[in-house]
Design an enzyme around this catalytic site. Structure first.
Site, PDB file in Angstrom:
ATOM      1  N   GLU A   1      37.962  43.771  49.372  1.00 23.65           N
ATOM      2  CA  GLU A   1      38.675  42.567  48.953  1.00 23.65           C
ATOM      3  C   GLU A   1      38.607  42.360  47.439  1.00 23.65           C
ATOM      4  O   GLU A   1      39.591  41.998  46.795  1.00 23.65           O
ATOM      5  CB  GLU A   1      38.066  41.329  49.631  1.00 23.65           C
ATOM      6  N   ASP A   2      37.423  42.601  46.890  1.00 25.09           N
ATOM      7  CA  ASP A   2      37.174  42.311  45.474  1.00 25.09           C
ATOM      8  C   ASP A   2      36.262  43.399  44.907  1.00 25.09           C
ATOM      9  O   ASP A   2      35.052  43.224  44.827  1.00 25.09           O
ATOM     10  CB  ASP A   2      36.522  40.929  45.345  1.00 25.09           C
ATOM     11  N   PRO A   3      36.818  44.544  44.507  1.00 21.37           N
ATOM     12  CA  PRO A   3      35.997  45.688  44.080  1.00 21.37           C
ATOM     13  C   PRO A   3      35.050  45.362  42.929  1.00 21.37           C
ATOM     14  O   PRO A   3      35.445  44.749  41.944  1.00 21.37           O
ATOM     15  CB  PRO A   3      37.045  46.727  43.655  1.00 21.37           C
TER      16      PRO A   3
END
Length: 455
Positions: free
Chosen positions: A165-167
């Site tokens: 989702e949010d690297p």
């Protein structure tokens, strides 16, 4: 010598994040979450269109190597690392955390895949990892195996999904993230039930204590070691947590780019202190990226030099540049050869830092827990084979460059002798090579296993 005995206390892990810490999270826009990249390792994006490896159909996904050239823009973030971590937790889906059974957990993987939020190739890797981890824990005979598997794998899948989702982007020097989510304990608790402590062995405890004393005096310590699995940092920390807990929690690892770009590795890497570099084994995989990788390694080397100036640092490095692999003919495992230039760079760092530096050889035996692929692979992503097994760790007394150089005629001879001498260790008063120390670990574990089976 010290032999571990008895079973470790059972520890379950469910991701928990302090609500008070999250309440202080900034409500800044997502654009402010990008990290400063004056010293950033490149970010590898995960795409659902990633192709499967043609070399091995078992590999769960493959990332285009060209994506490794995507460097983060050179902008400063308005958020601190902790604030950024809090922001990620606040915006994170609770898909996996809300599951209570194996069926629900595996169903959650499929639902997220069907919704397009989870790349299918990563989803395959998640399911494969779940089944392999489950089999290994059941193999241990732990009466609470089902509970351990569900708890720990829920945590792993949740952390992997968060990074999809949010690297997260690693800096050349990454400090272990302990809050708002404790990634260090997350990694420890995941690997702990895979270690057969009754059949594990730690040698030369007195030398580890000497190392700890030198750190307390402000000295720097370098451990030159063989490298066997992705779980090495956790295994080292687990074997030392009873006798040398300071070493367990404060060690910094020289990490190759693969463990900070692989989606199934990244959450575990986030819980370790790391100096991030590109491995020499993969330096020329894509010729047009070679120069970029060299520059990135130079930045990481500078970061480590700055770190060492403050003293009291313990740094683990595998001068072989990669994991050990079994002999293709005999199937026997031996430490991979060390790279001379890596050792020379390490020696220079030790000599030129403001604080005194000391170099110790370290032997590690844990390949059965999570063995690497038989061949070095260029592509990111590999099949994770997992098992419950005994492990071994031993350290040798300090080796000094000055003692070696005294008998040499020229700098090249010094370098050659030093490279070979770094494999010399002293065990019970006798000189052995690192290979011999490794074999001693194998024999100790085998003998201890035979003893345990007889009682």
């Amino acid at each position: 010598m010290f032999i571990l005995s008895g079973s470790p206390s059972t520890t379950f892990f469910r991701p928990r994040v302090s609500s008070s810490s999250l309440s202080s999270s900034s409500s800044s826009s997502s654009s402010s979450s990008s990290l400063s990249s004056s010293s950033r390792l490149c970010l590898v994006s995960v795409r659902s269109s990633a192709r499967k490896s043609s070399a091995c159909p078992c590999l769960f996904y493959s990332l285009k190597v060209s994506a490794m050239a995507e460097l983060v823009k050179d902008t400063e973030s308005s958020l601190s690392p902790i604030q950024n971590a809090q922001r990620r937790e606040t915006n994170h889906s609770r898909t996996f955390l809300n599951t209570t059974t194996e069926e629900e957990l595996l169903s959650a993987i499929r639902k997220e895949t069907e919704a397009g939020r989870l790349p299918s190739n990563v989803a395959w890797g998640m399911e494969e990892l779940y089944q392999n981890y489950k089999n290994a824990i059941l193999q241990s005979g732990n009466p609470k195996a089902d509970e351990i598997v569900l708890s720990n794998m829920t945590a792993v899948l949740d952390r992997v999904f968060l990074d999809i989702e949010d690297p997260f982007v690693f800096s050349p020097y990454h400090k272990a993230m302990r809050e708002p989510f404790d990634y260090y304990m997350f990694g420890q608790n995941y690997i702990r039930p895979l270690v057969d402590f009754r059949n594990s062995y730690v040698g030369n405890i007195s030398v580890f204590k000497d190392i700890e004393e030198k750190l307390q005096q402000g000295h720097n310590i370098f451990l030159i070691s063989n490298h066997q699995t992705e779980a090495d940092p956790a295994v080292i920390a687990l074997l030392l947590e009873t006798t040398n807990s300071y070493l367990s929690e404060n060690m910094t690892y020289i990490a190759g780019d693969r463990v900070v770009t692989d989606p199934l590795c990244k959450p575990f890497s986030m819980g370790r202190n790391l100096i991030c570099v590109y491995s020499k084994k993969h330096m020329n995989d894509v010729p047009e990226l070679t120069e970029m990788k060299r520059k990135a390694n130079t930045r990481s080397l500078k970061e480590m030099a700055l770190l060492l100036r403050g003293g009291s640092q313990i740094v683990w490095i595998a001068p072989s540049g990669g994991r050990d692999r079994p002999d293709p003919v005999t199937g026997e495992w031996y430490p991979a050869p060390f790279d001379a230039s890596s050792l020379d760079n390490l020696r220079r760092l030790a000599e030129h830092s403001a604080a005194p530096g000391h170099i110790y050889p370290l032997a590690l035996l844990c390949h059965n827990i999570m063995p690497p692929p038989l061949q070095v692979e260029k592509e990111i992503g590999e099949k994770r084979m997992i098992s419950f097994h005994g492990t071994g760790l031993s350290v040798a007394p300090e080796i000094t460059f000055s003692d070696i150089s005294a008998s040499c005629q020229n700098p090249e001879e010094v370098r050659a002798v030093y490279t070979s001498s770094t494999c010399l260790v002293d065990v019970d008063g006798s000189c052995h090579m690192l290979l011999d120390l490794y074999i001693i670990l194998q024999r100790k574990i085998l003998c201890n296993f035979a003893f345990v089976m007889c009682i």
